[in-house]
Structures are given as C-alpha cells and as structure tokens.
Design an enzyme around this catalytic site. Structure first.
Site, PDB file in Angstrom:
ATOM      1  N   THR A 218       1.402   3.994  -3.247  1.00  0.00           N
ATOM      2  CA  THR A 218       1.072   5.426  -3.210  1.00  0.00           C
ATOM      3  C   THR A 218       2.275   6.267  -3.604  1.00  0.00           C
ATOM      4  OG1 THR A 218       1.601   5.664  -0.837  1.00  0.00           O
ATOM      5  CG2 THR A 218      -0.683   5.114  -1.409  1.00  0.00           C
TER       6      THR A 218
ATOM      7  N   ALA B 131       0.827  -1.206   0.000  1.00  0.00           N
ATOM      8  CA  ALA B 131       0.000   0.000   0.000  1.00  0.00           C
ATOM      9  C   ALA B 131       0.865   1.260   0.000  1.00  0.00           C
ATOM     10  CB  ALA B 131      -0.947  -0.004   1.197  1.00  0.00           C
ATOM     11  N   TYR B 132       1.821   1.329   0.912  1.00  0.00           N
ATOM     12  CA  TYR B 132       2.673   2.516   0.982  1.00  0.00           C
ATOM     13  C   TYR B 132       3.455   2.703  -0.315  1.00  0.00           C
ATOM     14  CZ  TYR B 132       6.175   5.867   2.539  1.00  0.00           C
ATOM     15  OH  TYR B 132       6.985   6.976   2.644  1.00  0.00           O
ATOM     16  N   GLY B 133       4.100   1.637  -0.772  1.00  0.00           N
ATOM     17  CA  GLY B 133       4.908   1.723  -1.978  1.00  0.00           C
ATOM     18  C   GLY B 133       4.096   2.107  -3.200  1.00  0.00           C
TER      19      GLY B 133
END
Length: 266
Positions: free
Chosen positions: A158, A154-156
């Site tokens: 975004t 998820a972080y990567g």
C-alpha cells in the site's frame, strides 16, 4: 496569513503531534479520526491550549468517500477554505505471511492505506482546484522505496502504491496551483509501529535494536515536519526526516550513543 490544515488520523501518534505543532505555528486545524468521541476529546484538549477559534474536529472513516466529502465540506464551512490536507490516517497488520492474514484484514488495510488516499484525492484535489490553490500531502512508510521484509507484504504494497500515486497525481494537477507533496517521517515510536510485533518475541528484540538507532519519538519529529510543510512552496516537495545520510551517521555513532526509546515497553 494563517493556514487551514486538515489532518486525517489526528487523535494520536504522528497525526496528533502534527496537529499540536501546526497550532503552535498559528494555523487553524481540523482534527479527524474514525470515532467522534476521540475527536471531541482531542479538540477539547487542544482548545484549552490554543482557543476554540483555532481547532475543530469531525469523525471520518477514510474508506468511505462520503465521509471524506463531508470532512472537506465541514472544514470549508468552518474556516472558508483548506490550504493543507495531510493524509496521515493508516493502519498496519501484525507481521506474518500474507497466507496467514484474513481476507478481511487485507481488504481493510487496502481500503484505508490506499483507497482512502484515492478517495481523498478525488474530493480534495477537486476542491482545491476550484479554490485555486492548496497542498495535498501523502505519508510515506515502510515499502515506499521498494524495500521488502517478511510479514510486510500488505502494508508495504500500500505504501509503495501511494508513492506512485503521488507522482501520478502531480501529472493530473499539472498547470494548476495545487501541489501534491510527500511527508516521510521515518521510524517514529507510535502504537502503529509497536503493534506490528509480539513484544515478548525474539523478532521484537532484533527490531528494537534497530529502532533504537534509527527511531525517534513523536515530539522530536513532528515539529520539524510541520516547519518543512509550512516552508514548502513548490509542487512535488518532499519533507524527509530520516535521510540516508542521517541513517548512516546514526549507525556510525550507535556504539557511543545508547538510546532506549521503549523503556516503558515490557
């Protein structure tokens, strides 16, 4: 001429470090974060060192378009115009497979790390174009270059999307004097970085070794980033702390240069 700088997520970590160093360089700074009491406290602290005429603040939830418009309007009302807008606010999630993360967590990280930057672009780029100039900076993070690790989907995603967004926004702003630029702080010891891990886990011990080679503290990185931002004169500028060459040299000298950036972490 003194510049006006708005920094989202600037009550702690990299954002606060950027704010302090822009003030040291004589800039006017607008502090922002989700909670007004935290904003007020930081404004009070910085006012004591730099003067009330240089620093103001307003709470802003960047997942809300109306909050971003209000922050822009506030900054312009206080200082006349915004020269530099830095999209620093962001969150991460504990490292675990996306199948183990809740729908609410996934929606929140997307709304802040990506939608918030899109909303800011909608508000800020329009305002800067009307004013005739300005710099809109996005922040890179893990995943911006396509790297992938377990638990970072998820972080990567975004951050990868924000990297594309910067390129696309430059196309939208072509022919104007509004620049879309990129800040790449590298691995900085903050709550955001440490919060991804269970610090009692074997995974943390492995990550800690790498971070101690490649990482740095806020007070080391942010003065350099601010100098780079203030020197940037062209569209598409990139201010990158942890270059490939620097990372290579860090690994080559790791056996001789022992560091512990996390000595106060249990």
């Amino acid at each position: 001429m003194s510049k006006t700088v708005v920094i989202t997520g600037s009550t702690r970590g990299i954002g606060r470090g950027l704010a302090e160093n822009f003030l040291k360089q004589g800039c006017r700074v607008v502090i922002s974060a989700t909670r007004q009491p935290a904003v007020d406290q930081v404004v009070s602290d910085l006012t004591a060192s730099h003067g009330a005429e240089k620093v103001v603040g307003k709470a802003c939830d960047i997942s809300r378009h109306e909050d971003l418009q209000a922050l822009w309007d506030f900054a312009c009302a206080q200082f006349g115009a915004v020269d530099i807008w830095i999209n620093n606010a962001g969150i991460s999630l504990p490292r675990k497979p996306v199948t183990e993360q809740s729908a609410e967590e996934l929606a929140r990280i997307t709304s802040i790390n990506l939608t918030g930057v899109l909303y800011a672009a909608n508000v800020v780029l329009a305002g800067m174009k009307a004013h005739g100039s300005g710099q809109f900076w996005v922040m890179e993070g893990f995943g911006s270059n396509g790297a992938a690790q377990p638990g970072m989907a998820a972080y990567g995603a975004t951050k990868r999307a924000v990297n594309y967004l910067a390129k696309a926004l430059r196309k939208d702003m072509a022919g104007s004097n509004v620049h879309v630029n990129v800040l790449s702080p590298g691995i900085v010891v903050t709550d955001l970085l440490i919060g991804d891990y269970d610090t009692a886990s074997p995974e943390w011990e492995k990550a800690r070794k790498i971070f101690n080679i490649l990482g740095d503290k806020v007070e080391t990185v942010t003065p350099w980033l601010v100098n780079g931002v203030l020197k940037a004169q062209k569209d598409g500028a990139r201010v990158e702390w942890l270059t490939t060459g620097k990372a290579f040299r860090r690994f080559m000298s790791a056996g001789f240069n022992k560091r512990d950036l996390f000595a106060d972490i249990a």
